[in-house]
Design a protein around this motif. Structure first.
Motif, short mmCIF file in Angstrom:
data_model
loop_
_atom_site.label_atom_id
_atom_site.label_comp_id
_atom_site.label_asym_id
_atom_site.label_seq_id
_atom_site.Cartn_x
_atom_site.Cartn_y
_atom_site.Cartn_z
N PRO A 1 -8.63 7.03 -11.09
CA PRO A 1 -7.65 7.58 -12.02
C PRO A 1 -6.22 7.50 -11.50
CG PRO A 1 -9.55 9.02 -11.85
CD PRO A 1 -9.69 7.96 -10.78
N ASP A 2 -6.06 7.49 -10.17
CA ASP A 2 -4.74 7.36 -9.55
C ASP A 2 -4.49 5.91 -9.12
OD1 ASP A 2 -6.72 7.44 -7.59
OD2 ASP A 2 -5.45 8.47 -6.13
N ALA A 3 -4.83 4.98 -10.01
CA ALA A 3 -4.77 3.55 -9.70
C ALA A 3 -3.39 3.10 -9.23
CB ALA A 3 -5.18 2.73 -10.92
N ARG A 4 -2.35 3.64 -9.82
CA ARG A 4 -0.99 3.26 -9.42
C ARG A 4 -0.76 3.54 -7.93
NH1 ARG A 4 4.10 4.47 -12.84
NH2 ARG A 4 5.65 3.36 -11.64
N GLU A 5 -1.13 4.74 -7.50
CA GLU A 5 -0.94 5.12 -6.10
C GLU A 5 -1.84 4.29 -5.18
OE1 GLU A 5 -1.39 7.38 -8.62
OE2 GLU A 5 0.70 8.01 -8.72
N VAL A 6 -3.08 4.07 -5.61
CA VAL A 6 -4.01 3.26 -4.82
C VAL A 6 -3.45 1.85 -4.65
CG1 VAL A 6 -6.31 2.18 -4.84
CG2 VAL A 6 -6.06 4.59 -5.47
N PHE A 7 -2.96 1.28 -5.74
CA PHE A 7 -2.42 -0.08 -5.68
C PHE A 7 -1.17 -0.15 -4.80
CE2 PHE A 7 0.45 -3.39 -7.17
CZ PHE A 7 -0.36 -4.51 -6.99
N MET A 8 -0.26 0.79 -4.98
CA MET A 8 0.99 0.76 -4.21
C MET A 8 0.72 0.93 -2.72
SD MET A 8 3.16 -0.11 -6.40
CE MET A 8 4.62 0.00 -5.40
N HIS B 1 -2.06 0.08 -1.16
CA HIS B 1 -2.70 -1.14 -0.70
C HIS B 1 -1.68 -2.27 -0.57
CE1 HIS B 1 -6.14 -3.69 0.11
NE2 HIS B 1 -5.55 -4.62 -0.63
N LEU B 2 -0.79 -2.39 -1.55
CA LEU B 2 0.26 -3.41 -1.50
C LEU B 2 1.14 -3.21 -0.27
CD1 LEU B 2 1.77 -5.80 -2.74
CD2 LEU B 2 3.03 -4.14 -4.16
N ALA B 3 1.49 -1.96 0.02
CA ALA B 3 2.31 -1.68 1.21
C ALA B 3 1.58 -2.11 2.48
CB ALA B 3 2.66 -0.19 1.27
N GLY B 4 0.28 -1.84 2.55
CA GLY B 4 -0.50 -2.24 3.71
C GLY B 4 -0.58 -3.76 3.87
N VAL B 5 -0.81 -4.46 2.77
CA VAL B 5 -0.87 -5.92 2.82
C VAL B 5 0.48 -6.50 3.19
CG1 VAL B 5 -1.18 -8.00 1.40
CG2 VAL B 5 -2.82 -6.11 1.23
N THR B 6 1.54 -5.94 2.64
CA THR B 6 2.89 -6.41 2.94
C THR B 6 3.20 -6.21 4.42
OG1 THR B 6 3.60 -5.91 0.69
CG2 THR B 6 5.34 -6.17 2.34
N GLU B 7 2.88 -5.04 4.93
CA GLU B 7 3.12 -4.74 6.36
C GLU B 7 2.32 -5.68 7.25
OE1 GLU B 7 4.46 -3.03 9.85
OE2 GLU B 7 5.22 -2.68 7.83
N ARG B 8 1.06 -5.85 6.91
CA ARG B 8 0.18 -6.72 7.69
C ARG B 8 0.66 -8.17 7.66
NH1 ARG B 8 -4.12 -4.81 5.23
NH2 ARG B 8 -4.45 -6.61 3.92
N SER B 9 1.13 -8.61 6.51
CA SER B 9 1.53 -10.01 6.34
C SER B 9 2.94 -10.30 6.83
CB SER B 9 1.42 -10.40 4.87
OG SER B 9 0.10 -10.24 4.42
N LEU B 10 3.87 -9.40 6.53
CA LEU B 10 5.27 -9.65 6.82
C LEU B 10 5.80 -8.86 8.00
CD1 LEU B 10 6.58 -9.67 3.14
CD2 LEU B 10 5.83 -11.62 4.51
N GLY B 11 5.04 -7.88 8.45
CA GLY B 11 5.45 -7.08 9.60
C GLY B 11 6.43 -5.99 9.23
N ALA B 12 6.88 -5.29 10.22
CA ALA B 12 7.76 -4.13 10.03
C ALA B 12 9.08 -4.51 9.38
CB ALA B 12 8.01 -3.45 11.37
N SER B 13 9.51 -5.76 9.50
CA SER B 13 10.79 -6.17 8.92
C SER B 13 10.76 -6.18 7.39
CB SER B 13 11.18 -7.57 9.41
OG SER B 13 10.25 -8.53 8.96
N SER B 14 9.56 -6.05 6.79
CA SER B 14 9.44 -6.10 5.34
C SER B 14 9.79 -4.79 4.65
CB SER B 14 8.02 -6.50 4.94
OG SER B 14 7.11 -5.50 5.34
N THR B 15 9.90 -3.70 5.40
CA THR B 15 10.22 -2.42 4.78
C THR B 15 11.73 -2.24 4.74
OG1 THR B 15 9.95 -1.32 6.92
CG2 THR B 15 8.05 -1.33 5.45
N PRO B 16 12.24 -1.69 3.62
CA PRO B 16 13.70 -1.53 3.49
C PRO B 16 14.26 -0.48 4.42
CG PRO B 16 12.55 -0.79 1.46
CD PRO B 16 11.52 -1.25 2.45
#
Length: 119
Positions: free
Chosen positions: A95-102, A104-119
């Protein structure tokens, strides 16, 4: 032109509202409920991915019997159907799909692009 103008008539915030509405509509009009309905909703993803493959084959003319039967716009449309179907499937499970997706996306982004990907 702003990012929201480039996004078209539907703002990003409206995406999950639309997914919630589609989920509710599908639930109200489903032929099967319970575990069977859940599994069928997940299997819908395979159907949509198959339609992407069909469109790619058609856009590249790989089927000599059919020739060039699709365009790359058709491929884009089918890819959008995959994304929508996946989002509705996720909403079915969470039911909280938006939060689950966001998250997960943050985790994939961090894993793929590293710490430099966060603003």
């Amino acid at each position: 032109m702003t990012d929201s103008e480039e996004a078209g008539p539907m703002a990003d915030a409206d995406v999950w509202d639309s997914i919630d509405r589609l989920h509710a509509w599908l639930d109200a009009n489903r032929a099967h409920g319970g575990r069977e309905g859940l599994l069928l909703r997940m299997l819908k993803l395979s159907e949509e991915v198959g339609e992407v493959a069909q469109a790619v084959i058609g856009a590249t003319g790989q089927n000599p019997r059919k020739g060039t039967s699709h365009t790359w716009d058709d491929v884009q449309s089918e890819l959008c159907d995959v994304v929508i179907t996946a989002m509705v499937a996720l909403r079915t499970l969470a039911p909280d799909a938006r939060e689950v997706f966001m998250a997960h996306l943050a985790g994939v982004t961090e894993r793929s692009l590293g710490a430099s990907s966060t603003p």
